[in-house]
Write a protein that holds these residues in place. Structure first.
Motif, mmCIF file in Angstrom:
data_model
loop_
_atom_site.group_PDB
_atom_site.id
_atom_site.type_symbol
_atom_site.label_atom_id
_atom_site.label_comp_id
_atom_site.label_asym_id
_atom_site.label_seq_id
_atom_site.Cartn_x
_atom_site.Cartn_y
_atom_site.Cartn_z
ATOM 1 N N HIS A 44 -10.445 -1.595 -6.342
ATOM 2 C CA HIS A 44 -9.085 -1.461 -5.814
ATOM 3 C C HIS A 44 -8.052 -1.515 -6.940
ATOM 4 O O HIS A 44 -7.118 -0.704 -6.988
ATOM 5 C CB HIS A 44 -8.796 -2.588 -4.818
ATOM 6 N N TYR A 61 -10.577 -2.157 3.041
ATOM 7 C CA TYR A 61 -9.361 -2.967 2.980
ATOM 8 C C TYR A 61 -9.534 -4.358 3.602
ATOM 9 O O TYR A 61 -8.836 -5.292 3.217
ATOM 10 C CB TYR A 61 -8.202 -2.253 3.682
ATOM 11 N N TYR A 119 -3.135 5.177 -9.854
ATOM 12 C CA TYR A 119 -2.157 5.828 -8.978
ATOM 13 C C TYR A 119 -0.721 5.552 -9.421
ATOM 14 O O TYR A 119 0.145 6.430 -9.349
ATOM 15 C CB TYR A 119 -2.354 5.357 -7.531
ATOM 16 N N GLN A 172 0.039 4.782 -1.713
ATOM 17 C CA GLN A 172 -0.501 5.653 -0.671
ATOM 18 C C GLN A 172 0.695 6.132 0.147
ATOM 19 O O GLN A 172 0.980 5.622 1.217
ATOM 20 C CB GLN A 172 -1.496 4.901 0.209
ATOM 21 N N ALA A 182 -0.810 10.374 4.270
ATOM 22 C CA ALA A 182 -2.199 10.369 4.731
ATOM 23 C C ALA A 182 -3.141 10.982 3.692
ATOM 24 O O ALA A 182 -4.284 10.540 3.540
ATOM 25 C CB ALA A 182 -2.309 11.121 6.055
ATOM 26 N N TYR A 227 -7.551 8.288 -1.985
ATOM 27 C CA TYR A 227 -7.819 6.942 -2.510
ATOM 28 C C TYR A 227 -9.184 6.458 -2.023
ATOM 29 O O TYR A 227 -10.004 5.949 -2.802
ATOM 30 C CB TYR A 227 -6.706 5.999 -2.040
ATOM 31 N N GLU A 228 -9.436 6.610 -0.739
ATOM 32 C CA GLU A 228 -10.690 6.129 -0.157
ATOM 33 C C GLU A 228 -11.890 6.917 -0.669
ATOM 34 O O GLU A 228 -12.976 6.365 -0.874
ATOM 35 C CB GLU A 228 -10.598 6.177 1.364
ATOM 36 N N ASP A 270 -2.775 10.921 0.375
ATOM 37 C CA ASP A 270 -2.971 9.903 -0.665
ATOM 38 C C ASP A 270 -4.020 8.881 -0.231
ATOM 39 O O ASP A 270 -4.888 8.492 -1.007
ATOM 40 C CB ASP A 270 -1.655 9.164 -0.952
ATOM 41 N N LYS A 271 -3.908 8.431 1.009
ATOM 42 C CA LYS A 271 -4.824 7.420 1.533
ATOM 43 C C LYS A 271 -6.258 7.961 1.575
ATOM 44 O O LYS A 271 -7.210 7.285 1.177
ATOM 45 C CB LYS A 271 -4.387 6.977 2.930
ATOM 46 N N GLN A 272 -6.398 9.188 2.044
ATOM 47 C CA GLN A 272 -7.718 9.813 2.128
ATOM 48 C C GLN A 272 -8.325 9.991 0.742
ATOM 49 O O GLN A 272 -9.514 9.721 0.531
ATOM 50 C CB GLN A 272 -7.600 11.157 2.845
ATOM 51 N N TYR A 332 0.828 -1.216 0.000
ATOM 52 C CA TYR A 332 0.000 0.000 0.000
ATOM 53 C C TYR A 332 0.860 1.263 0.000
ATOM 54 O O TYR A 332 0.486 2.280 -0.583
ATOM 55 C CB TYR A 332 -0.933 0.007 1.219
ATOM 56 N N ASN A 333 2.027 1.197 0.642
ATOM 57 C CA ASN A 333 2.889 2.379 0.722
ATOM 58 C C ASN A 333 3.375 2.854 -0.649
ATOM 59 O O ASN A 333 3.783 3.999 -0.801
ATOM 60 C CB ASN A 333 4.114 2.088 1.603
#
Length: 229
Positions: free
Chosen positions: A130, A117, A137, A72, A75, A81-82, A77-79, A68-69
């Motif tokens: 996903h 996830y 990305y 993402q 933080a 993505y979601e 990137d993660k936000q 995932y790193n």
């Protein structure tokens, strides 16, 4: 020229390997095209890890599970993505409903403790969303799958995300074999191609693929191309 990393999913690997009975076909086909298979961590955790023969391919290093790193990186990137995940999933659901498709998926209602996830709902295409997001990305060029919904998701992602000139090619197993048949410098013979198609239960396309092979391979001795094996 180095090998190209391509995203693979469970249904593609199952089809190409005859549900684990012909694992060597995965390597034979992907190596011929100089492809290195990678999988989304969700797909590995929720699907591939349930099959010992795929776990062995991962443990041996042949299939790489992307971390995932890698897509993402922080933080934000993660936000993002979601957020995109919710948008793509909901538009896919509405599109299937509007099309009156035989396949319908429910709303993404996650209970306490559930996330995109760690939750797997049979037939929901959660993994497809996903994979499309990871492809976007990381700007990966190719995705290999037997799931036709992926193309719809790709088109949704192109509309919803700012992807610039990035484009994603999608192939299923038969289309991939056809790409090999088109290769003038292919090391695989027409008999090997035919055997793989039959093991995939795709006998109905054998004659078409053999025709493609003949059109791209001529015997220097002037004989039938099919005899140059």
């Amino acid at each position: 020229m180095g090998k190209t990393e391509v995203i693979v999913d469970t249904c593609f690997l199952q089809k190409l390997s005859s549900e684990g009975q012909a694992i060597h076909n995965i390597k034979k086909v992907l190596d011929e095209l100089e492809y290195t298979p990678v999988v989304h961590p969700y797909i590995y955790a929720q699907e591939l890890s349930l099959h010992s023969y795929f776990v062995r391919l991962v443990d041996s290093g042949y299939i790489r599970v992307i971390d995932y790193n890698e897509f993402q990186t922080d933080a934000t990137d993660k936000q993002t993505y979601e957020a995109y995940y919710d948008v793509l999933y909901e538009e896919m659901r509405k599109t299937l409903e509007a099309m009156n498709s035989p396949k319908q998926v429910g709303k993404l209602c996650l209970k306490k403790g559930q996330t995109i996830y760690n939750t797997h709902k049979q037939g929901s295409s959660m993994g497809d969303v996903h994979m499309i997001l990871m492809a976007a990305y990381l700007q990966m060029p190719i995705l290999l799958t037997e799931d036709s919904d992926i193309e719809m998701l790709r088109n949704i992602a192109e509309r919803r995300m700012q992807l610039g000139k990035y484009s994603l090619k999608i192939f299923n197993g038969v289309q991939l074999i056809e790409e090999i048949a088109k290769k003038k410098d292919s090391t695989m013979t027409v008999k090997e191609i035919e055997a793989i198609l039959k093991s995939m239960r795709e006998r109905n396309v054998v004659s078409d693929i053999k025709k493609v092979w003949r059109e791209n391979h001529t015997c220097v001795c002037g004989g039938n191309a099919e005899s140059a094996e």
